[in-house]
Design an enzyme around this catalytic site. Structure first.
Site, PDB file in Angstrom:
ATOM      1  N   LYS A 117       0.822  -1.212   0.000  1.00 23.84           N
ATOM      2  CA  LYS A 117       0.000   0.000   0.000  1.00 23.84           C
ATOM      3  C   LYS A 117       0.853   1.258   0.000  1.00 23.84           C
ATOM      4  O   LYS A 117       0.445   2.289  -0.533  1.00 23.84           O
ATOM      5  CB  LYS A 117      -0.963  -0.011   1.194  1.00 23.84           C
ATOM      6  CG  LYS A 117      -2.157  -0.941   1.005  1.00 23.84           C
ATOM      7  CD  LYS A 117      -3.298  -0.593   1.940  1.00 23.84           C
ATOM      8  CE  LYS A 117      -4.545  -1.381   1.606  1.00 23.84           C
ATOM      9  NZ  LYS A 117      -5.684  -1.023   2.481  1.00 23.84           N
ATOM     10  N   LYS A 199      -5.438 -12.727  -9.767  1.00 21.98           N
ATOM     11  CA  LYS A 199      -6.725 -12.914  -9.105  1.00 21.98           C
ATOM     12  C   LYS A 199      -7.717 -11.842  -9.543  1.00 21.98           C
ATOM     13  O   LYS A 199      -7.334 -10.705  -9.802  1.00 21.98           O
ATOM     14  CB  LYS A 199      -6.544 -12.840  -7.580  1.00 21.98           C
ATOM     15  CG  LYS A 199      -5.927 -14.079  -6.965  1.00 21.98           C
ATOM     16  CD  LYS A 199      -5.743 -13.924  -5.463  1.00 21.98           C
ATOM     17  CE  LYS A 199      -7.072 -13.846  -4.742  1.00 21.98           C
ATOM     18  NZ  LYS A 199      -6.914 -13.807  -3.261  1.00 21.98           N
ATOM     19  N   LYS A 202     -11.596  -6.106  -7.666  1.00 22.80           N
ATOM     20  CA  LYS A 202     -12.438  -4.959  -7.989  1.00 22.80           C
ATOM     21  C   LYS A 202     -11.616  -3.744  -8.392  1.00 22.80           C
ATOM     22  O   LYS A 202     -12.144  -2.795  -8.952  1.00 22.80           O
ATOM     23  CB  LYS A 202     -13.353  -4.621  -6.814  1.00 22.80           C
ATOM     24  CG  LYS A 202     -12.656  -4.380  -5.499  1.00 22.80           C
ATOM     25  CD  LYS A 202     -13.667  -4.348  -4.366  1.00 22.80           C
ATOM     26  CE  LYS A 202     -13.026  -4.375  -3.000  1.00 22.80           C
ATOM     27  NZ  LYS A 202     -14.002  -4.557  -1.916  1.00 22.80           N
TER      28      LYS A 202
END
Length: 333
Positions: A117, A199, A202
């Site tokens: 992040k 994977k 969203k």
């Protein structure tokens, strides 16, 4: 002899954005089934964790309520399961601060999510992003959870909670249950329809690779028709056929059919028939949940009643643990 009834499971869910088909088949559907297996289930939406990334306030509230409605529509039974919104149970933040003081800087700096992040949000590398594992540990340890359902790639989150619990127990005596990761044996690993080596997510820049659980039938059909496959045209599970393997995995997950059964069903047929069949199976799987979701979202009073009534139930469990911790570290109760 111990039974499932004596074991507690804790699972927290992201509340930003909409769940994907990958979330549903890989984890959520299995978590709902755990209710039927007799476990004491404690589930929550992790809206405090969402604050490590800048949020639009109105959107965060909207997404949180929609996520709550979706999980209710899936079948969370509020008679069997405690299901709450994290920020409505202040014990999470209180215990997180105490656990901050029992977690080492080096442990936090090694967490892969902090590194990932930080790279994605270089303009907002905040303290919460660094210490989020302490809040995550508090989420788990407050409820004396025996098991935490996670994917194999998320074991690190449970491991640091175990380390913190064992350290605290070593100093003050038996206080926390040391949790175990519960890695599902049959959860489907759903990959992007456009990049089957990654994977389904969203946050995928190519939204054709991502099926939202709220996509309408036409959108689902269109995305599956565009799914990446290969030039072989045979529906068979094999190395080098990642796109087809992914579609077969999805079809198997929603129909219960084995790979050999799927290969026989589509023997002599091409992808032009296989892709729509997968789409239709997914549409039918999601249809009743979407219908129930729309009913719940439309009934704002009912939705609010559900999460307002669940928070005190969670707090009653969490307060017992927090009081024990506060007393042991010397805080005045």
């Amino acid at each position: 002899m111990e039974t499932n009834e004596s074991k507690r499971i804790l699972s927290m869910y992201q509340c930003t954005g909409t769940f994907t088909l990958g979330n549903y088949l890989g984890a959520l559907r299995n978590h709902i089934k755990l209710q039927q297996e007799g476990y004491q289930c404690v589930y929550a939406l992790a809206d405090l964790h969402a604050l490590t990334v800048r949020q639009v306030p109105a959107e965060l509230r909207k997404y949180t309520k929609e996520a709550y409605a979706w999980l209710l529509a899936m079948g969370i039974d509020l008679e069997k399961t405690v299901f709450f919104i994290q920020s409505q149970v202040p014990e999470h933040s209180q215990l997180a601060w105490i656990l901050n003081c029992y977690t080492q800087f080096g442990e936090l700096s090694r967490m892969t999510q902090f590194k990932d992040k930080s790279a994605k949000h270089a303009d907002n590398i905040n303290g919460g992003l660094f210490t989020y594992p302490c809040l995550m540990a508090a989420d788990i340890l407050l409820y004396q959870a025996d098991f935490v359902p996670v994917g194999a790639d998320q074991k690190q989150h449970v491991e640091i909670a175990r380390d913190i619990a064992e350290r605290f127990n070593g100093i003050y005596g038996d206080t926390f249950t040391v949790p175990e990761p519960m890695i599902p044996q049959h959860g489907a690993r759903v990959m992007s329809l456009q990049n089957p080596l990654s994977k389904m997510s969203k946050s995928d820049e190519n939204q054709n690779g991502n099926i939202s659980v709220l996509d309408d039938p036409d959108t689902i059909l269109r995305k599956f028709k565009r799914a990446k496959t290969d030039s072989d045209s045979q529906v068979r599970f094999a190395e080098g056929k990642e796109g087809v393997n992914n579609l077969m995995g999805i079809y198997a997950a929603v129909t219960g059919k084995s790979y050999p059964e799927i290969e026989r069903e589509f023997e002599g047929k091409g992808y032009g028939e296989f892709k729509p069949a997968v789409a239709e199976a997914v549409i039918e799987e999601l249809r009743p949940i979407q219908e129930r979701y729309r009913q719940i979202v439309a009934d704002k009073a009912y939705l609010e009643q559900c999460y307002r009534e669940q928070a005190p139930k969670a707090s009653a469990i969490a307060r017992r643990t927090l009081s024990k911790v506060m007393k042991k570290v010397g805080l005045v109760l």
